[in-house]
Scaffold this motif. Structure first.
Motif, PDB file in Angstrom:
ATOM      1  N   VAL A  62       0.851  -1.195   0.000  1.00  0.00           N
ATOM      2  CA  VAL A  62       0.000   0.000   0.000  1.00  0.00           C
ATOM      3  C   VAL A  62       0.882   1.239   0.000  1.00  0.00           C
ATOM      4  O   VAL A  62       0.684   2.167  -0.802  1.00  0.00           O
ATOM      5  N   GLN A 115       1.017   4.106  -2.819  1.00  0.00           N
ATOM      6  CA  GLN A 115       0.627   5.478  -2.474  1.00  0.00           C
ATOM      7  C   GLN A 115       1.774   6.454  -2.731  1.00  0.00           C
ATOM      8  O   GLN A 115       1.570   7.547  -3.240  1.00  0.00           O
ATOM      9  N   ASN A 173      -4.998   7.886  -0.988  1.00  0.00           N
ATOM     10  CA  ASN A 173      -6.214   7.096  -1.197  1.00  0.00           C
ATOM     11  C   ASN A 173      -5.952   5.616  -0.940  1.00  0.00           C
ATOM     12  O   ASN A 173      -4.868   5.119  -1.248  1.00  0.00           O
ATOM     13  N   PRO A 174      -6.951   4.912  -0.379  1.00  0.00           N
ATOM     14  CA  PRO A 174      -6.792   3.460  -0.229  1.00  0.00           C
ATOM     15  C   PRO A 174      -6.575   2.808  -1.597  1.00  0.00           C
ATOM     16  O   PRO A 174      -7.120   3.267  -2.609  1.00  0.00           O
ATOM     17  N   VAL A 175      -5.783   1.735  -1.615  1.00  0.00           N
ATOM     18  CA  VAL A 175      -5.414   1.092  -2.883  1.00  0.00           C
ATOM     19  C   VAL A 175      -6.359  -0.077  -3.151  1.00  0.00           C
ATOM     20  O   VAL A 175      -6.626  -0.856  -2.242  1.00  0.00           O
ATOM     21  N   PRO A 176      -6.857  -0.232  -4.374  1.00  0.00           N
ATOM     22  CA  PRO A 176      -7.725  -1.385  -4.692  1.00  0.00           C
ATOM     23  C   PRO A 176      -7.080  -2.693  -4.228  1.00  0.00           C
ATOM     24  O   PRO A 176      -5.889  -2.916  -4.449  1.00  0.00           O
ATOM     25  N   VAL A 177      -7.888  -3.518  -3.607  1.00  0.00           N
ATOM     26  CA  VAL A 177      -7.352  -4.679  -2.874  1.00  0.00           C
ATOM     27  C   VAL A 177      -6.571  -5.639  -3.772  1.00  0.00           C
ATOM     28  O   VAL A 177      -5.575  -6.235  -3.347  1.00  0.00           O
ATOM     29  N   VAL A 199      -2.749  -5.085  -4.023  1.00  0.00           N
ATOM     30  CA  VAL A 199      -1.852  -5.238  -2.870  1.00  0.00           C
ATOM     31  C   VAL A 199      -1.940  -6.631  -2.252  1.00  0.00           C
ATOM     32  O   VAL A 199      -1.367  -6.891  -1.204  1.00  0.00           O
TER      33      VAL A 199
END
Lengths: 191, 592
Positions: free
Chosen positions: A103, A107, A114-118, A121
């Motif tokens: 992550v 980033q 922003n949160p990273v698409p699962v 990661v």
């Protein structure tokens, strides 16, 4: 008694010839005749040299390329001679640490919080997943555009063009083939 | 969020339902009529095999001769697959010059494929030559499936026939099932798979020059600092995959050509191949329910069994899918976006492929463990605790929810016998099923059948938890470690073959322990099933009376589900509480 042993042996050999020799040869004949591209690995070639397979993910780490699913194969990621998943359990601290590190890397590279698409990661099941979700591709658009001095909208349009919908509109998930997307990017930058 | 789950399960069940009747009719035609054998050229290979092996197809066997023939054939299979692996290095079609297997690994694999388990302690592309896969492993995929189907047909004959000591001819059942059922359907499946991108060749592995070079670390012996290395080559594994893939699913075998099985893009490249693979797993088990109805002369009897299986399946699939969609809260707190949206499936994606997403991965996991298939398209070890528990429990129930080809129905019919017995006790009548009185011998054998696998699973797990070589295999810390071992024995003893694959099971300890579980989990059930078949065939068929429990209605379906759940719950809940149960509580108490 010797009678039944002989019967068993001949039976075994007979069925082995049918299912272990004749059957795979017939299937190979059908495949090599009708679908030669597919049965030989959906290989992508350039100037006669094999660049990879459309079905096998490659490792990308340069900012100018889209990155694919993390891979748990050894000794290096996306090793198609030894497929493997991570097999980390949900509570394993190693899983949280690895996801956290990925992550942070995404980033930092994208210069966002922003949160990273699962899917971007977490390691894929095969370690060879050729595809990412549209969300995972869109997350990387600005980074790739910047590294290539391209307009974000141009890169985004290319991503959209490479999104494959659900098969027959209902099966599986939407996805983007990372290698094909990156090859198209290189192609675009050349011209 | 959960809508897609309903759609996928609904679509799958609908297509399965449509295929059940034609498949059942085909099975009936192949196994119980002579129309193919007497055909001028379609029957030629069958007649040739009988002539060479000295089989008289008209002479039928009693249950003991049937069992002896079956065991002998399977022992020969173990020996052959074992020797193939030991001699692999000197045999043809080995372009990667893979070495011969160690004796313990070879033995485990041989037992595994003969028992229709396909537990794999090895990684296919790094261990097995094309020759071994094709003439050893794939052959067992066919004949172990045919063995299972032969046994259930023999059991159904026990119900359908009366006043005879004959239950069929093993050689005839084996041959017909292979030639007329498994090979033709596999040919169709393999062709579709190849069109979609499954490979089928005998080439050496292909070297590709990748776009970017990859830097990685190599451990150096005797030093703590690893060495840096770089590569710009992918060595892409090849092989005759499609032919093996088809029978791997159709025969509920599940042994992947590659290490990661149906998660590998060359084994399962598209959502369509994934859907067809899922259908292929349940195709014959569902069709057998219909064939059962045809053979006992009352189709409702088959549909009742089908209904009980379908209800159990849909509930289990729902729980697994929901659990994987909710996902792992720790991923979200590490900064991952796990919610599903238009652009992504979200959920617990660790160990899953993008093209399948969480829903079809969870659905596949439920199907493969409900049946005795054991193929995986995602890594079960990385499932959420509940998402991993349901597949484990489905195996522990004895794989009666459609189940393995043949084995699912013969175990379910044993549960039917138990259900009518329990009902008989409640109303004080002699229990009967399909017009056959259920008496002491049948009950003894049924009890044996439902006791064999729990004994193997729980004892095996217990032993592995107290000895060093057992504990050494664990990959994940905490309660999950227990789950890994429990899953391994549940999978082996029930002949499933899927794994919490973090467990390092390719050691002499696990290879021998699990081989034992697989062997007795298979033949420790088949022999009593054949004994029941023989005993039932000898009885006369009685007409249903006033006190007969109808076995085609909702009451019986409920009783049957109750019997399955009760036995499964009483036996395994304590162990499951200690593994996935604790893990689930810990995972969700850590949420911030």
């Amino acid at each position: 008694m010797s009678n039944i042993v002989r019967t068993s042996l001949v039976m075994f050999l007979g069925l082995t010839i049918v299912t272990g020799v004749a059957y795979p040869i017939v299937v190979t004949g059908i495949g090599q005749t009708l679908f030669p591209e597919q049965v030989n690995g959906s290989l992508i070639k350039k100037d006669g040299k094999v660049m990879g397979s459309a079905l096998i993910g490659q490792h990308f780490s340069d900012a100018k390329y889209f990155w694919g699913r993390p891979s748990a194969t050894s000794p290096y990621p996306n090793n198609p001679a030894a497929s493997s998943g991570s097999n980390l359990g949900p509570l394993n601290p190693a899983l949280s640490e690895a996801v956290n590190a990925r992550v942070k890397a995404q980033q930092t590279a994208a210069d966002t919080r922003n949160p990273v698409p699962v899917d971007l990661v977490t390691t894929s099941g095969s370690g060879l997943d050729p595809e990412i979700s549209p969300a995972a591709a869109l997350y990387q658009v600005d980074r790739v555009a910047k590294a290539r001095h391209l307009d974000s909208e141009v890169v985004k349009a290319l991503v959209t063009k490479h999104v494959v919908g659900r098969q027959w509109g209902i099966l599986g998930e939407q996805r983007v083939n990372v290698l094909q997307l990156n090859l198209a990017l290189d192609e675009m930058s050349h011209t | 969020m959960f809508t897609d789950g309903f759609i996928q399960v609904g679509l799958y069940m609908l297509v399965l339902l449509l295929l059940t009747k034609p498949t059942g009719q085909l099975i009936y035609k192949v196994m119980e009529t002579r129309c193919l054998q007497d055909h001028a050229w379609l029957g030629a290979p069958e007649r040739l095999i009988y002539r060479l092996s000295g089989v008289d197809p008209k002479s039928e066997m009693g249950w003991k001769s049937y069992a002896v023939a079956l065991l002998l054939f399977n022992v020969i299979g173990v020996f052959f697959v074992f020797m193939l692996q030991l001699w692999q290095a000197w045999l043809p079609l080995n372009p990667e010059q893979l070495a011969s297997a160690t004796w313990d690994s070879a033995f485990n694999t041989a037992v595994s494929f003969v028992t229709n388990t396909n537990w794999q302690g090895y990684g296919g592309e790094t261990t097995m030559s094309y020759f071994t896969q094709m003439t050893g492993l794939a052959v067992q995929n066919f004949v172990s499936a045919a063995t299972g189907i032969a046994v259930v047909i023999a059991l159904i004959r026990g119900f359908a026939r009366s006043n005879t000591d004959r239950i069929g001819n093993f050689w005839v059942d084996l041959t017909r099932c292979t030639l007329y059922l498994l090979v033709p359907i596999s040919l169709v499946l393999a062709t579709i798979f190849m069109q979609q991108g499954v490979i089928q060749n005998f080439s050496p592995y292909v070297d590709a020059r990748t776009v970017e070079s990859t830097q990685y670390e190599v451990a150096v012996e005797g030093s703590d600092t690893p060495e840096q290395a770089t590569t710009q080559t992918q060595h892409i594994a090849m092989g005759p995959v499609a032919s093996q893939e088809a029978i791997k699913m159709l025969g509920t075998n599940g042994g992947g050509f590659f290490n990661v099985n149906s998660a590998h893009p060359f084994e399962n490249p598209t959502p369509l191949t994934n859907f067809i693979q899922m259908l292929a797993i349940f195709l014959i088990p569902a069709g057998l329910c219909y064939a059962f109805g045809m053979m006992v002369g009352d189709r409702r009897q088959g549909w009742a069994i089908f209904a009980a299986m379908a209800i159990l399946f849909v509930v289990m699939a729902g729980v697994t899918i929901r659990s994987e969609l909710i996902g792992n809260p720790l991923l979200a707190s590490a900064g991952a976006e796990t919610a599903s949206s238009l652009e992504q499936a979200g959920g617990n994606m660790e160990g899953k492929e993008t093209r399948f997403g969480v829903v079809t991965s969870a659905l596949f996991a439920t199907i493969t463990t409900a049946a005795s298939c054991g193929a995986v398209n995602a890594m079960h070890d990385s499932f959420t605790p509940i998402g991993g528990m349901i597949p484990m429990w489905l195996m522990q129930l004895g794989e009666v929810v459609f189940g393995g080809v043949g084995s699912g129905l013969y175990t379910m019919l044993t549960y039917a016998v138990i259900a009518v017995f329990v009902a008989g006790l409640m109303i004080g009548r002699t229990p009967e099923y399909q017009g056959k009185k259920i008496e002491v011998f049948e009950m003894k054998m049924s009890a044996l059948i439902i006791l064999v696998t729990p004994l193997l699973v729980l004892l095996g797990t217990a032993i592995s938890l107290i000895v060093q070589p057992g504990l050494a295999g664990i990959a994940n810390p905490g309660a999950h470690g227990l789950s890994e071992i429990l899953y391994a024995y549940s999978s082996a003893a029930n002949n499933n073959g899927s794994a919490f694959a973090g467990l390092s099971a390719n050691t002499p300890f696990y290879n021998l322990m699990l081989a034992t579980a697989m062997w007795f989990g298979r033949f420790g059930i088949i022999v009593p099933v054949l004994a029941i078949a023989g005993s039932l065939a000898a009885k006369k068929r009685i007409a249903p009376g006033l006190g007969t429990l109808p076995t085609h209605g909702p009451l019986f379906i409920g009783l049957l589900i109750g019997a399955v759940i009760l036995v499964g719950a009483l036996t395994y809940i304590p162990a499951l509480a200690l593994g996935p149960g604790i893990e689930h509580l810990m995972l969700f108490s850590q949420q911030h």
